[in-house]
Design a protein around this motif. Structure first.
Motif, short mmCIF file in Angstrom:
data_model
loop_
_atom_site.label_atom_id
_atom_site.label_comp_id
_atom_site.label_asym_id
_atom_site.label_seq_id
_atom_site.Cartn_x
_atom_site.Cartn_y
_atom_site.Cartn_z
N GLN A 245 -6.14 -10.14 -4.87
CA GLN A 245 -7.25 -9.38 -5.44
C GLN A 245 -8.42 -9.26 -4.45
O GLN A 245 -9.11 -8.23 -4.42
CB GLN A 245 -7.72 -10.04 -6.74
N ALA A 246 -8.61 -10.29 -3.63
CA ALA A 246 -9.68 -10.22 -2.63
C ALA A 246 -9.38 -9.13 -1.60
O ALA A 246 -10.28 -8.38 -1.20
CB ALA A 246 -9.84 -11.58 -1.94
N ALA B 33 -0.65 -1.03 -10.46
CA ALA B 33 -1.19 -0.18 -9.40
C ALA B 33 -2.70 -0.07 -9.55
O ALA B 33 -3.22 0.08 -10.66
CB ALA B 33 -0.55 1.21 -9.45
N ARG B 34 -3.39 -0.14 -8.41
CA ARG B 34 -4.84 0.07 -8.39
C ARG B 34 -5.18 1.07 -7.30
O ARG B 34 -4.70 0.97 -6.17
CB ARG B 34 -5.58 -1.25 -8.14
N LEU C 175 -4.24 6.75 -2.28
CA LEU C 175 -3.80 5.50 -1.67
C LEU C 175 -3.93 4.42 -2.73
O LEU C 175 -5.02 4.19 -3.26
CB LEU C 175 -4.66 5.15 -0.46
N SER C 176 -2.80 3.77 -3.06
CA SER C 176 -2.78 2.76 -4.11
C SER C 176 -2.33 1.41 -3.57
O SER C 176 -1.54 1.35 -2.62
CB SER C 176 -1.84 3.17 -5.25
N ALA C 177 -2.81 0.37 -4.20
CA ALA C 177 -2.28 -0.98 -3.97
C ALA C 177 -1.42 -1.32 -5.17
O ALA C 177 -1.87 -1.21 -6.32
CB ALA C 177 -3.41 -1.99 -3.82
N VAL C 178 -0.18 -1.69 -4.94
CA VAL C 178 0.72 -2.07 -6.04
C VAL C 178 1.17 -3.50 -5.82
O VAL C 178 1.37 -3.95 -4.68
CB VAL C 178 1.93 -1.11 -6.15
N TYR C 179 1.34 -4.21 -6.94
CA TYR C 179 1.74 -5.62 -6.83
C TYR C 179 2.45 -6.03 -8.12
O TYR C 179 2.26 -5.43 -9.18
CB TYR C 179 0.53 -6.52 -6.56
N LEU D 181 0.86 -1.17 0.00
CA LEU D 181 0.00 0.00 0.00
C LEU D 181 0.90 1.23 0.00
O LEU D 181 1.81 1.33 0.84
CB LEU D 181 -0.91 0.00 1.23
N ARG D 182 0.68 2.14 -0.93
CA ARG D 182 1.52 3.32 -1.05
C ARG D 182 0.66 4.56 -1.20
O ARG D 182 -0.38 4.53 -1.86
CB ARG D 182 2.48 3.18 -2.23
#
Length: 299
Positions: A282-283, A155-156, A267-271, A143-144
């Protein structure tokens, strides 16, 4: 011979940067990992890595093989998880990196219901404000907050985060309330981070940013400490609302320069790309979006 297993081992060595680290993460011996890669090179008839006592250097052919193997393994995982997903709940372990202050404010109350919803998922969380190397350090998700660097990571967006300039009523009574960003040059400020100079960004209207150099007697790389210093009358600070929201609500802090606030942070989720098909990852992303994706994250 298992070519897919050899691909996984090689990719893990590349991601980890050493045979030892890769062996630890795979639960194998260093000798086994080294031997499998030697056999892989012999089978391909090329050298993938240049080995020395201090480091591993990937060859051009090794880099090409790595990129192709990563895509292929991702496709295999996508196929497997897609089939499994038709009949099964998400299952498996997720290793997550998250900013310290945000995690303390939100993840403590979000992770328990997530784990209650998905009984076959386990989560390991590392709290740190540094930008971790997801591939090299073996994270599935990070989380960034803020602008993301260009990278091969996916990034989402999760949510928007407001920030506010604020100070204690006592400080403002003694030093006066700044009416425009330039007034901060005559104030004690409490900036986040380290370094000789810190610039705060303001919205000057018509899409033009205004940067102001701020100084003060205290500088910390932790938002809670800065909030407490501001409450104690040490100066003006600039922090996310998830850190100062309660103090603003009960009057220990009051906002200033509200007309000049910049746009909210993201606030992004990166993977990594190879985790795109991971159902636990993804969940978790969808769960966080479900709980946090309102107009702004605040207390």
């Amino acid at each position: 011979m298992n070519p897919f297993e050899d691909m996984r081992i090689f990719c893990q060595v590349m991601d980890s940067g050493s045979f030892t680290a890769a062996a630890d993460q795979l639960g194998l011996s260093k000798q086994f990992v080294s031997r499998r890669l030697m056999q892989l090179e012999e089978r391909l008839g090329v050298r993938l890595l240049n080995r020395s006592t201090r480091r591993l250097d990937v060859t051009p052919l090794g880099q090409s093989y790595y990129e192709s193997a990563l895509r292929l393994l991702g496709e295999v995982e996508s196929v497997e998880q897609g089939i499994a997903g038709q009949t099964a709940e998400p299952r498996g372990a997720i290793r997550v990196s998250a900013p310290l202050s945000f995690a303390l404010a939100h993840l403590g109350c979000l992770l328990p219901p997530f784990l209650q919803r998905y009984r076959e998922v386990t989560v390991e969380v590392d709290l740190s404000d540094r930008p971790v190397d997801l591939l090299g350090e073996g994270y599935d998700l990070a989380l960034r907050i803020g602008v993301l660097e260009d990278s091969t990571l996916i990034a989402r967006r999760i949510a928007s985060i407001e920030r506010v300039y604020c100070a204690s009523p006592g400080y403002l009574a003694e030093r006066g309330t700044p009416l425009k960003p330039e007034d901060l040059l005559g104030h004690d400020c409490l900036p986040y981070g380290h370094g000789r100079s810190v610039q705060w960004r303001f919205n000057a209207g018509q899409g033009k940013p205004l940067l102001v150099n701020v100084t003060g007697r205290m500088r910390v790389n932790n938002g809670e400490l800065l909030r407490d210093a501001a409450v104690a009358g040490m100066g003006i600070t600039y922090l996310p609302t998830f850190i100062v929201g309660a103090a603003l609500k009960d009057g220990r802090l009051v906002p200033v320069l509200d007309d000049f606030r910049p746009e909210p942070l993201t606030l992004s989720a990166v993977y990594p790309q190879h985790r795109q098909a991971s159902r636990p990852v993804q969940a978790l992303i969808e769960f966080l979006r479900e709980r946090l994706d309102q107009n702004h994250v605040a207390l």
